[in-house]
Design a protein around this motif. Structure first.
Motif, PDB file in Angstrom:
ATOM      1  N   SER A 128       1.239 -30.189  70.607  1.00  0.00           N
ATOM      2  CA  SER A 128       0.605 -31.192  71.464  1.00  0.00           C
ATOM      3  C   SER A 128      -0.674 -30.618  72.067  1.00  0.00           C
ATOM      4  O   SER A 128      -0.715 -29.462  72.484  1.00  0.00           O
ATOM      5  CB  SER A 128       1.560 -31.666  72.554  1.00  0.00           C
ATOM      6  OG  SER A 128       2.094 -30.582  73.285  1.00  0.00           O
ATOM      7  N   ILE A 129      -1.714 -31.476  72.112  1.00  0.00           N
ATOM      8  CA  ILE A 129      -3.055 -31.008  72.462  1.00  0.00           C
ATOM      9  C   ILE A 129      -3.710 -32.023  73.401  1.00  0.00           C
ATOM     10  O   ILE A 129      -4.102 -33.111  72.980  1.00  0.00           O
ATOM     11  CB  ILE A 129      -3.916 -30.843  71.189  1.00  0.00           C
ATOM     12  CG1 ILE A 129      -3.204 -29.950  70.166  1.00  0.00           C
ATOM     13  CG2 ILE A 129      -5.295 -30.286  71.529  1.00  0.00           C
ATOM     14  CD1 ILE A 129      -3.779 -30.019  68.771  1.00  0.00           C
ATOM     15  N   HIS A 162     -11.956 -36.170  66.455  1.00  0.00           N
ATOM     16  CA  HIS A 162     -11.451 -34.889  66.966  1.00  0.00           C
ATOM     17  C   HIS A 162     -10.027 -34.639  66.472  1.00  0.00           C
ATOM     18  O   HIS A 162      -9.683 -33.525  66.065  1.00  0.00           O
ATOM     19  CB  HIS A 162     -11.497 -34.912  68.489  1.00  0.00           C
ATOM     20  CG  HIS A 162     -11.490 -33.562  69.129  1.00  0.00           C
ATOM     21  ND1 HIS A 162     -12.201 -32.491  68.640  1.00  0.00           N
ATOM     22  CD2 HIS A 162     -10.837 -33.104  70.253  1.00  0.00           C
ATOM     23  CE1 HIS A 162     -11.998 -31.441  69.422  1.00  0.00           C
ATOM     24  NE2 HIS A 162     -11.175 -31.779  70.393  1.00  0.00           N
ATOM     25  N   THR A 163      -9.219 -35.694  66.477  1.00  0.00           N
ATOM     26  CA  THR A 163      -7.845 -35.562  65.984  1.00  0.00           C
ATOM     27  C   THR A 163      -7.826 -35.172  64.518  1.00  0.00           C
ATOM     28  O   THR A 163      -7.053 -34.296  64.100  1.00  0.00           O
ATOM     29  CB  THR A 163      -7.086 -36.886  66.181  1.00  0.00           C
ATOM     30  OG1 THR A 163      -7.074 -37.225  67.570  1.00  0.00           O
ATOM     31  CG2 THR A 163      -5.663 -36.770  65.669  1.00  0.00           C
ATOM     32  N   LEU A 208      -9.149 -25.344  67.787  1.00  0.00           N
ATOM     33  CA  LEU A 208      -9.302 -25.365  66.333  1.00  0.00           C
ATOM     34  C   LEU A 208      -9.247 -23.973  65.709  1.00  0.00           C
ATOM     35  O   LEU A 208      -9.008 -23.843  64.511  1.00  0.00           O
ATOM     36  CB  LEU A 208     -10.602 -26.071  65.953  1.00  0.00           C
ATOM     37  CG  LEU A 208     -10.586 -27.589  66.119  1.00  0.00           C
ATOM     38  CD1 LEU A 208     -11.996 -28.170  65.996  1.00  0.00           C
ATOM     39  CD2 LEU A 208      -9.651 -28.236  65.107  1.00  0.00           C
ATOM     40  N   THR A 209      -9.443 -22.942  66.520  1.00  0.00           N
ATOM     41  CA  THR A 209      -9.367 -21.576  65.988  1.00  0.00           C
ATOM     42  C   THR A 209      -7.944 -21.033  65.985  1.00  0.00           C
ATOM     43  O   THR A 209      -7.664 -20.050  65.305  1.00  0.00           O
ATOM     44  CB  THR A 209     -10.270 -20.624  66.793  1.00  0.00           C
ATOM     45  OG1 THR A 209      -9.737 -20.458  68.109  1.00  0.00           O
ATOM     46  CG2 THR A 209     -11.700 -21.143  66.872  1.00  0.00           C
ATOM     47  N   VAL A 265      -5.817 -32.225  62.437  1.00  0.00           N
ATOM     48  CA  VAL A 265      -4.917 -32.550  61.330  1.00  0.00           C
ATOM     49  C   VAL A 265      -5.353 -31.816  60.062  1.00  0.00           C
ATOM     50  O   VAL A 265      -4.526 -31.235  59.341  1.00  0.00           O
ATOM     51  CB  VAL A 265      -4.886 -34.073  61.103  1.00  0.00           C
ATOM     52  CG1 VAL A 265      -4.134 -34.420  59.815  1.00  0.00           C
ATOM     53  CG2 VAL A 265      -4.251 -34.780  62.300  1.00  0.00           C
ATOM     54  N   ASP A 266      -6.644 -31.814  59.794  1.00  0.00           N
ATOM     55  CA  ASP A 266      -7.149 -31.102  58.618  1.00  0.00           C
ATOM     56  C   ASP A 266      -6.927 -29.600  58.734  1.00  0.00           C
ATOM     57  O   ASP A 266      -6.700 -28.915  57.717  1.00  0.00           O
ATOM     58  CB  ASP A 266      -8.642 -31.390  58.437  1.00  0.00           C
ATOM     59  CG  ASP A 266      -8.932 -32.810  57.966  1.00  0.00           C
ATOM     60  OD1 ASP A 266      -7.984 -33.501  57.540  1.00  0.00           O
ATOM     61  OD2 ASP A 266     -10.099 -33.229  58.042  1.00  0.00           O
ATOM     62  N   ALA A 267      -6.988 -29.072  59.950  1.00  0.00           N
ATOM     63  CA  ALA A 267      -6.848 -27.624  60.150  1.00  0.00           C
ATOM     64  C   ALA A 267      -5.455 -27.119  59.796  1.00  0.00           C
ATOM     65  O   ALA A 267      -5.287 -25.937  59.473  1.00  0.00           O
ATOM     66  CB  ALA A 267      -7.182 -27.257  61.594  1.00  0.00           C
TER      67      ALA A 267
END
Length: 290
Positions: free
Chosen positions: A269-270, A124-125, A254-255, A129-131
């Protein structure tokens, strides 16, 4: 991979003893006075097994899985085909296991629980990071972790390419709205924090641009922007002029995460990294030794 290699890259807050303790508590919770079902297998029966991933994932938790088997039978042999941080594909073998069938079956569920939960956090992290790839902002976790798994989940965030917010209440000061209310003002609560003269990070949460300006005037060097709109995040970055580290939090998914990173904040922070996760689908298949 040798057992010692599983512990080579752990962060300072995590070590083999902590992992062993977490596993011991988990096995005790699951087995109590003994595994009644495993007792159906003739004593001394030897077996082989392979754990595979049923889906694409970032693997994390190899040391925890290894400990589950080792604590039930030190003679069980594991041959790891992957390491923490590796990207795997559906139906990819992760580890081969051989040894006592009873111990292997007793360890199966706790071992998979650790590996699939920590792999879920790492996976999930990595999506977050890729986003925001190509942007300088960092992805951070929070203290919204599963009870008893704080250090394990924070390690999984690192494995997925994220960074850690403070580890715990003793690991830094985060001044939130209730602290401000109890102290009387932003200036007062920051003055009290600075008076402690301790080396841990001091961060203050603000809810609007006026509070941001108050925090900067009072000397804040790390500010959490709580539930700011994109427009206000951009304005906050302009007002700040790099005087303080700015962290965005709230309404991040993620959006939205890339747009938030594009405002110029330093960190995002998430809480969902560690609390809104779905376990990675893993499976162990056992074969009897001839």
């Amino acid at each position: 991979m040798t057992p010692s290699a599983l512990y080579q890259h752990l962060p300072a807050y995590l070590n083999a003893d902590i992992i062993a303790e977490q596993v011991s508590l988990t096995l005790s919770e699951d087995m109590g006075n003994g595994d009644l079902t495993a007792a159906l297998i003739p004593q001394g029966t030897q077996a082989n097994a392979t754990i595979i991933s049923r889906e694409a994932a970032i693997i994390c938790g190899c040391a925890w899985l290894s400990q589950c088997f080792a604590q039930l039978d030190a003679d069980i042999q594991l041959e790891w085909l992957v390491k923490d941080g590796d990207q795997v594909t559906p139906n990819q073998p992760l580890v081969h296991i051989q040894g006592d069938a009873r111990a292997m079956l007793s360890a199966e569920r706790p071992a998979l629980n650790f590996l699939q939960t920590l792999s879920a956090v790492a996976t999930h992290t990595r999506r977050y990071v890729d986003a925001i790839a190509g942007l300088p902002a960092q992805i951070l976790d929070t203290r919204k972790t599963l009870p008893g798994l704080r250090v394990a989940q924070k390690y999984a965030v690192l494995t997925g390419g994220g960074a850690n917010q403070r580890l715990a209440l003793y690991d830094g000061i985060l001044i939130k709205e209730n602290h401000i209310a109890a102290a009387g003002s932003i200036a007062a609560v920051l003055a009290a924090a600075f008076a402690l003269k301790q080396t841990n990070n001091i961060q203050i949460e603000v809810e609007n641009l006026d509070e941001l300006q108050q925090a900067l005037t009072a000397g804040a060097t790390s500010i959490l922007l709580d539930n700011f709109t994109l427009a206000d995040l951009r304005e906050a970055v302009a007002i700040n002029q790099k005087r303080a580290l700015l962290e965005a939090s709230g309404n991040v998914d993620l959006t939205t995460v890339r747009a938030i990173a594009e405002t110029g904040v330093d960190r995002i922070s998430i809480g969902a990294l560690t609390k809104h996760i779905q376990a990675v689908d893993l499976s162990m298949r056992i074969q009897m030794k001839l």
